[in-house]
Design an enzyme around this catalytic site. Structure first.
Site, PDB file in Angstrom:
ATOM      1  N   ASP A 102      -1.477   5.323  -6.243  1.00  0.00           N
ATOM      2  CA  ASP A 102      -0.061   5.080  -5.940  1.00  0.00           C
ATOM      3  C   ASP A 102       0.821   6.219  -6.440  1.00  0.00           C
ATOM      4  O   ASP A 102       1.916   6.440  -5.910  1.00  0.00           O
ATOM      5  CB  ASP A 102       0.379   3.749  -6.549  1.00  0.00           C
ATOM      6  CG  ASP A 102      -0.332   2.603  -5.833  1.00  0.00           C
ATOM      7  OD1 ASP A 102      -1.491   2.332  -6.177  1.00  0.00           O
ATOM      8  OD2 ASP A 102       0.255   2.037  -4.894  1.00  0.00           O
TER       9      ASP A 102
ATOM     10  N   LYS B 263      -3.871   0.423  -8.548  1.00  0.00           N
ATOM     11  CA  LYS B 263      -3.810  -1.025  -8.762  1.00  0.00           C
ATOM     12  C   LYS B 263      -4.417  -1.430 -10.101  1.00  0.00           C
ATOM     13  O   LYS B 263      -5.437  -0.879 -10.516  1.00  0.00           O
ATOM     14  CB  LYS B 263      -4.530  -1.713  -7.596  1.00  0.00           C
ATOM     15  CG  LYS B 263      -4.529  -3.215  -7.613  1.00  0.00           C
ATOM     16  CD  LYS B 263      -3.144  -3.817  -7.747  1.00  0.00           C
ATOM     17  CE  LYS B 263      -2.203  -3.417  -6.649  1.00  0.00           C
ATOM     18  NZ  LYS B 263      -0.798  -3.799  -6.918  1.00  0.00           N
TER      19      LYS B 263
ATOM     20  N   GLY C 160       0.861  -1.180   0.000  1.00  0.00           N
ATOM     21  CA  GLY C 160       0.000   0.000   0.000  1.00  0.00           C
ATOM     22  C   GLY C 160       0.897   1.228   0.000  1.00  0.00           C
ATOM     23  O   GLY C 160       1.843   1.299   0.790  1.00  0.00           O
ATOM     24  N   ALA C 161       0.594   2.175  -0.900  1.00  0.00           N
ATOM     25  CA  ALA C 161       1.512   3.300  -1.142  1.00  0.00           C
ATOM     26  C   ALA C 161       1.916   4.068   0.124  1.00  0.00           C
ATOM     27  O   ALA C 161       3.115   4.196   0.424  1.00  0.00           O
ATOM     28  CB  ALA C 161       0.903   4.221  -2.191  1.00  0.00           C
TER      29      ALA C 161
HETATM   30  O1  MRU Z   1       0.601  -3.510  -4.699  1.00  0.00           O
HETATM   31  P1  MRU Z   1       0.038  -2.942  -3.438  1.00  0.00           P
HETATM   32  O2  MRU Z   1      -0.857  -3.863  -2.696  1.00  0.00           O
HETATM   33  O3  MRU Z   1       1.107  -2.322  -2.564  1.00  0.00           O
HETATM   34  O4  MRU Z   1      -0.876  -1.816  -4.025  1.00  0.00           O
HETATM   35  C1  MRU Z   1      -0.974  -0.563  -3.618  1.00  0.00           C
HETATM   36  C2  MRU Z   1      -2.341  -0.367  -3.180  1.00  0.00           C
HETATM   37  O5  MRU Z   1      -2.687  -0.732  -2.062  1.00  0.00           O
HETATM   38  C3  MRU Z   1      -3.344   0.182  -4.090  1.00  0.00           C
HETATM   39  O6  MRU Z   1      -2.926   0.457  -5.349  1.00  0.00           O
HETATM   40  C4  MRU Z   1      -4.162   1.235  -3.443  1.00  0.00           C
HETATM   41  O7  MRU Z   1      -5.330   1.362  -4.126  1.00  0.00           O
HETATM   42  C5  MRU Z   1      -3.468   2.570  -3.305  1.00  0.00           C
HETATM   43  S1  MRU Z   1      -2.581   2.706  -1.836  1.00  0.00           S
HETATM   44  C6  MRU Z   1      -3.694   3.311  -0.649  1.00  0.00           C
END
Ligand code: MRU
Length: 359
Positions: A241, A252, A54-55
């Site tokens: 992200d 995502k 998660g970013a």
């Molecule tokens: O690949 P991840 O699980 O680290 O993905 C990032 C995310 O959790 C998502 O893209 C999310 O929608 C944005 S971060 C709050």
């Protein structure tokens, strides 16, 4: 957020501020396991294999990684090297670079004998600022949910993709923050959480929300368009992200398809993100680096057996070719507005957010 009456954050500094605590997200939603990260190299592994994900969370973890490095050594060259290694772990989320750079700058600004102390202080500040940003996003997003409720006079149907919940931030989340606030204020909501193949972050979103009592149904990714077409979705809200300065948004994989379906059905599509997710140096979405992950993630499915064991099974023949982009970019023209810690901005207005961020 609370799980069975117990409060959890996704990351914390252990009391003596010599180690970092996280939840092992590879096991969620099946098992809650706390881990202690003791070195920056352990942080690198945890970000790379998505133990933390998660970013906003990987940003905080990256800053903590640098703080851990100062437990070992405080030389300038060494710390710059560690910062580079931390940033290399995942390319798409700008929050990682943002937090690591902020942490590094704070450390290098002071003389060597003060670096360790400053490093832990700044890591704590970054963690707190993400927490505050999520809280503010929640208040802003809840206003939108509330006005939809007033307009519709019934429960608000909300679709979300991936996990932009408290697990992906420090607490509250980004896309989910407003849902929690609205729900806590008594606004009836019904959430549809896309499962989000291949890593199934949507199952975590469904777990998070249902643990809090929020009505939520987990859906296969391919069901989202059908639900929109049939009037079950009043708004879509996703995290991000990285957001380029023209508003194009990396999130995502699969987000873009949801935005297209929302547009076709006249459903507002919101992106909820803290200021740390905006990359003002990047002109447009095509310039956002998109992480390609190991194809094994698509070829395998992991889950819990009836006897309570975590197991992984293959869904393809060995050697099956696979493509596994982890993110896609939604053009700003498909986005209704950005819900940020500093207010709500239509894509053509985000220059105002930049001005606020520059202040
Ligand atoms: O690949 P991840 O699980 O680290 O993905 C990032 C995310 O959790 C998502 O893209 C999310 O929608 C944005 S971060 C709050």
């Amino acid at each position: 957020m609370d799980i069975k009456g117990k409060h959890y954050c996704s990351i914390w500094l252990n009391d003596n501020e010599r180690t970092v605590g996280v939840l092992d997200q590879k096991l969620l939603p099946h098992k809650i396991k706390k881990l202690t990260l003791k070195t920056w190299k352990e942080v690198v592994s945890a970000i790379s294999d998505m133990t933390v994900r998660g970013a906003p969370l990987i940003g905080v973890a990256g800053a903590c990684g640098l703080a851990l490095a100062t437990n070992e050594e405080v030389g300038r060259k060494y710390l710059i090297g560690v910062a580079e290694k931390l940033c290399e772990t995942r390319p798409t989320a700008i929050n990682l670079r943002w937090a690591v750079n902020r942490e590094l700058e704070a450390i290098l600004e002071v003389s060597k004998n003060k670096r360790k102390k400053v490093a832990w202080k700044e890591a704590r500040n970054i963690l707190r600022s993400e927490l505050l940003m999520s809280g503010n996003i929640g208040k802003q997003a809840a206003k939108i949910i509330f006005s939809l409720y007033e307009e519709l006079g019934r429960s608000v149907g909300i679709l979300t993709h991936c996990n932009a919940g408290w697990l992906a931030t420090v607490d509250w989340g980004t896309a989910t923050a407003g849902i929690y606030v609205a729900y806590n204020q008594g606004v009836p909501v019904h959430v549809y959480a896309d499962e989000t193949r291949p890593r199934l972050q949507g199952a975590m979103t469904a777990w998070e929300l249902s643990s809090h009592g929020v009505p939520v149904e987990l859906i296969a990714d391919n069901a989202a368009g059908f639900l929109m077409k049939n009037g079950l979705v009043d708004m879509v809200i996703v995290g991000a992200d990285r957001i380029a300065s023209n508003g194009d948004t990396a999130n995502k994989i699969g987000t873009y398809m949801k935005a297209l379906a929302a547009k076709d059905n006249g459903i507002p599509f919101y992106v909820a993100a803290p200021s740390s997710t905006f990359d003002w140096n990047l002109e447009k979405g095509e310039l956002i680096p998109i992480e390609e992950r190991d194809g094994v993630e698509v070829r395998q499915v992991k889950g819990l057996t009836d006897s309570g064991q975590m197991e992984t099974v293959w869904i393809t023949e060995p050697g099956q070719l696979v493509r596994n982009p982890a993110f896609d970019v939604t053009p700003s023209k498909l986005i209704t507005a950005f819900i940020t810690d500093k207010g709500i901005f239509a894509p053509e207005e985000i220059y105002k957010l930049k001005e606020l961020s520059d202040d």
